[in-house]
Design an enzyme around this catalytic site. Structure first.
Site, PDB file in Angstrom:
ATOM      1  N   THR A 109      25.564  34.536 -35.630  1.00 21.67           N
ATOM      2  CA  THR A 109      25.149  33.406 -35.296  1.00 21.67           C
ATOM      3  C   THR A 109      25.702  32.260 -36.186  1.00 21.67           C
ATOM      4  O   THR A 109      25.264  32.187 -37.160  1.00 21.67           O
ATOM      5  CB  THR A 109      23.602  33.398 -35.472  1.00 21.67           C
ATOM      6  OG1 THR A 109      23.123  34.501 -34.503  1.00 21.67           O
ATOM      7  CG2 THR A 109      23.031  32.026 -34.543  1.00 21.67           C
ATOM      8  N   ASP A 150      46.313  22.150 -36.811  1.00 21.40           N
ATOM      9  CA  ASP A 150      45.971  22.930 -35.693  1.00 21.40           C
ATOM     10  C   ASP A 150      46.925  24.138 -35.856  1.00 21.40           C
ATOM     11  O   ASP A 150      48.355  24.088 -35.658  1.00 21.40           O
ATOM     12  CB  ASP A 150      46.510  22.277 -34.471  1.00 21.40           C
ATOM     13  CG  ASP A 150      46.309  23.016 -33.107  1.00 21.40           C
ATOM     14  OD1 ASP A 150      45.864  24.320 -33.096  1.00 21.40           O
ATOM     15  OD2 ASP A 150      46.243  22.483 -32.171  1.00 21.40           O
ATOM     16  N   LEU A 151      46.665  25.483 -36.392  1.00 20.17           N
ATOM     17  CA  LEU A 151      47.607  26.607 -36.638  1.00 20.17           C
ATOM     18  C   LEU A 151      47.978  27.045 -35.387  1.00 20.17           C
ATOM     19  O   LEU A 151      48.913  27.994 -35.367  1.00 20.17           O
ATOM     20  CB  LEU A 151      46.437  27.697 -37.406  1.00 20.17           C
ATOM     21  CG  LEU A 151      46.216  27.259 -38.662  1.00 20.17           C
ATOM     22  CD1 LEU A 151      44.894  28.072 -39.308  1.00 20.17           C
ATOM     23  CD2 LEU A 151      47.257  26.985 -39.608  1.00 20.17           C
ATOM     24  N   ARG A 190      40.984  22.044 -37.652  1.00 17.19           N
ATOM     25  CA  ARG A 190      41.343  20.719 -36.812  1.00 17.19           C
ATOM     26  C   ARG A 190      40.493  19.673 -37.103  1.00 17.19           C
ATOM     27  O   ARG A 190      40.806  18.563 -37.063  1.00 17.19           O
ATOM     28  CB  ARG A 190      41.588  21.335 -35.326  1.00 17.19           C
ATOM     29  CG  ARG A 190      42.846  22.058 -35.116  1.00 17.19           C
ATOM     30  CD  ARG A 190      42.631  22.771 -33.662  1.00 17.19           C
ATOM     31  NE  ARG A 190      41.262  23.427 -33.466  1.00 17.19           N
ATOM     32  CZ  ARG A 190      40.974  23.943 -32.524  1.00 17.19           C
ATOM     33  NH1 ARG A 190      41.614  23.905 -31.321  1.00 17.19           N
ATOM     34  NH2 ARG A 190      39.516  24.689 -32.257  1.00 17.19           N
ATOM     35  N   SER A 245      36.092  24.758 -41.307  1.00 16.51           N
ATOM     36  CA  SER A 245      35.066  23.435 -40.911  1.00 16.51           C
ATOM     37  C   SER A 245      33.955  24.060 -40.232  1.00 16.51           C
ATOM     38  O   SER A 245      33.097  23.251 -40.431  1.00 16.51           O
ATOM     39  CB  SER A 245      35.943  22.749 -39.774  1.00 16.51           C
ATOM     40  OG  SER A 245      35.976  23.438 -38.433  1.00 16.51           O
ATOM     41  N   SER A 246      33.741  25.352 -39.944  1.00 17.40           N
ATOM     42  CA  SER A 246      32.436  25.720 -39.393  1.00 17.40           C
ATOM     43  C   SER A 246      32.317  27.032 -39.473  1.00 17.40           C
ATOM     44  O   SER A 246      33.081  27.776 -39.973  1.00 17.40           O
ATOM     45  CB  SER A 246      32.286  25.211 -38.007  1.00 17.40           C
ATOM     46  OG  SER A 246      33.302  26.072 -36.955  1.00 17.40           O
ATOM     47  N   ILE A 301      31.744  31.181 -40.014  1.00 16.42           N
ATOM     48  CA  ILE A 301      32.142  31.945 -41.058  1.00 16.42           C
ATOM     49  C   ILE A 301      32.975  31.486 -42.392  1.00 16.42           C
ATOM     50  O   ILE A 301      32.819  31.625 -43.235  1.00 16.42           O
ATOM     51  CB  ILE A 301      32.605  33.344 -40.468  1.00 16.42           C
ATOM     52  CG1 ILE A 301      31.561  33.905 -39.397  1.00 16.42           C
ATOM     53  CG2 ILE A 301      33.092  34.251 -41.411  1.00 16.42           C
ATOM     54  CD1 ILE A 301      31.982  35.002 -38.635  1.00 16.42           C
ATOM     55  N   LYS A 325      42.244  40.664 -31.089  1.00 19.37           N
ATOM     56  CA  LYS A 325      41.714  41.135 -32.484  1.00 19.37           C
ATOM     57  C   LYS A 325      42.461  42.491 -32.776  1.00 19.37           C
ATOM     58  O   LYS A 325      42.804  42.882 -34.015  1.00 19.37           O
ATOM     59  CB  LYS A 325      40.363  41.127 -32.527  1.00 19.37           C
ATOM     60  CG  LYS A 325      39.679  39.493 -32.512  1.00 19.37           C
ATOM     61  CD  LYS A 325      39.897  39.015 -33.867  1.00 19.37           C
ATOM     62  CE  LYS A 325      39.191  37.688 -33.877  1.00 19.37           C
ATOM     63  NZ  LYS A 325      39.477  37.025 -35.480  1.00 19.37           N
ATOM     64  N   TYR A 366      39.980  38.567 -25.608  1.00 19.60           N
ATOM     65  CA  TYR A 366      39.517  38.200 -27.286  1.00 19.60           C
ATOM     66  C   TYR A 366      39.676  39.757 -27.865  1.00 19.60           C
ATOM     67  O   TYR A 366      40.242  39.811 -29.116  1.00 19.60           O
ATOM     68  CB  TYR A 366      38.070  37.977 -27.101  1.00 19.60           C
ATOM     69  CG  TYR A 366      37.554  37.994 -28.685  1.00 19.60           C
ATOM     70  CD1 TYR A 366      37.946  36.777 -29.511  1.00 19.60           C
ATOM     71  CD2 TYR A 366      36.658  38.870 -29.152  1.00 19.60           C
ATOM     72  CE1 TYR A 366      37.286  36.645 -30.782  1.00 19.60           C
ATOM     73  CE2 TYR A 366      36.079  38.699 -30.421  1.00 19.60           C
ATOM     74  CZ  TYR A 366      36.520  37.588 -31.102  1.00 19.60           C
ATOM     75  OH  TYR A 366      36.124  37.637 -32.495  1.00 19.60           O
TER      76      TYR A 366
END
Ligand SMILES: NC(=O)c1ccc[n+]([C@@H]2O[C@H](COP(=O)([O-])OP(=O)(O)OC[C@H]3O[C@@H](n4cnc5c(N)ncnc54)[C@H](OP(=O)(O)O)[C@@H]3O)[C@@H](O)[C@H]2O)c1
Length: 268
Positions: free
Chosen positions: A190, A64-65, A39, A16-17, A19, A160, A156
């Protein structure tokens, strides 16, 4: 198999946004039929509209994963409605800073559900059909955070790092199966005029991010050439090798750097 993208059916999570949206457009432009999920339905529909102009059988699902109990049913639906999935791009994720000592446990859990457990569960759900066909590609968007463990990114970076370790091990389990695994390590990208949060913005003062389209082009090339891991920008690869040579010295150096970035608010 690795190589030709034209005609492949690709599921891109988090389309949805940022990358993921750029990857969806890039792969639709390469002749793939793309399945998008995230979502935010309105944003997803806008990306789908672009993809449909290039790949008329593309489709999108609102999901929603991080609701892990629903992932298997979503995988089954996406596979059925797309008519099979040749390539899975595990991109959906959240970037948040967690600077100790003020770390919220609920956020640690959410980061791990979204960035680690959800893509692993989706992969496990889609793998059997790929293995039965003896072909498939699973490309996962990790982060240089997994390799460099930057300050203020403990939860975070750990989510990953877990993701990377899972797929490195999985790749050796299935090396001869016809299903190939690929890890992409973006640096600072960005994706919006708004910073992810205040600490993230402060950490990256003076740094210039790459556009999401640069990652999308690198993902396309990686799927075509089949390389296992790619860093974008490329200099992060050697940085990781250098860090691994003396992690303690690197942590000490990074702590000094972070103290300057955060000013008097830095701990220690
Ligand atoms: N930007 C960077 O500097 C950078 C660097 C390295 C790695 N990455 C990684 O790149 C990936 C994409 O991030 P981005 O930078 O493009 O940020 P973004 O614009 O916020 O994109 C995140 C995408 O993931 C989706 N998503 C998040 N939680 C979800 C959930 N629970 N269920 C379904 N979809 C979910 C979002 O869609 P909805 O909100 O609509 O659900 C959105 O489409 C992430 O894995 C991130 O960790 C980013």
């Amino acid at each position: 198999m690795v190589g030709e993208l034209k005609g492949k059916r690709v599921l891109v999570t988090g389309a949805s946004s940022g990358i993921g949206a750029a990857i969806a457009r890039e792969l639709a432009g390469a002749g793939c039929t793309v399945g998008l999920c995230a979502r935010r339905t309105a944003l997803l529909d806008a990306v789908l509209a672009d993809c449909l102009e290039l790949a008329p059988d593309s489709m999108a699902w609102t999901v929603d994963l991080a609701d892990l109990g629903g992932v298997d049913a979503f995988a089954e639906r996406a596979e059925r409605e797309l008519g099979g999935i040749d390539i899975l791009v595990n991109n959906a994720g959240m970037v948040r800073t967690t600077r100790l000592p003020g770390v919220d446990w609920a956020l640690v859990e959410e980061l791990n559900r979204t960035n680690y457990l959800a893509p692993v569960r989706l992969t496990l759900a889609l793998l059997p059909a790929m293995l039965a066909r003896g072909a498939g590609q699973i490309l996962t968007i990790s982060s240089v955070g997994a390799r460099l463990a930057p300050p203020a990114e403990s939860a975070y970076a750990a989510s990953k790092a877990a993701l990377s370790a899972f797929f490195e091990s999985a790749a050796s389990d299935l090396w001869f199966s016809g299903v190939t695994f690929h890890l992409m390590y973006p640096g600072l990208i960005t994706v919006s005029d708004e910073p992810f949060d205040a600490d993230h913005a402060r950490l990256h003062v003076g740094m210039q991010g790459l556009p999401a389209t640069a990652v999308a082009a690198a993902v396309r090339a990686q799927l075509e050439d089949g390389s296992f891991e790619v860093y974008i920008p490329a200099e992060f690869g050697p940085m990781w090798v250098k860090r691994a040579g003396d992690v303690g010295a690197n942590v000490a150096f990074t702590a000094e750097w972070a103290r300057r970035q955060f000013g008097s608010g830095a701990s220690g």
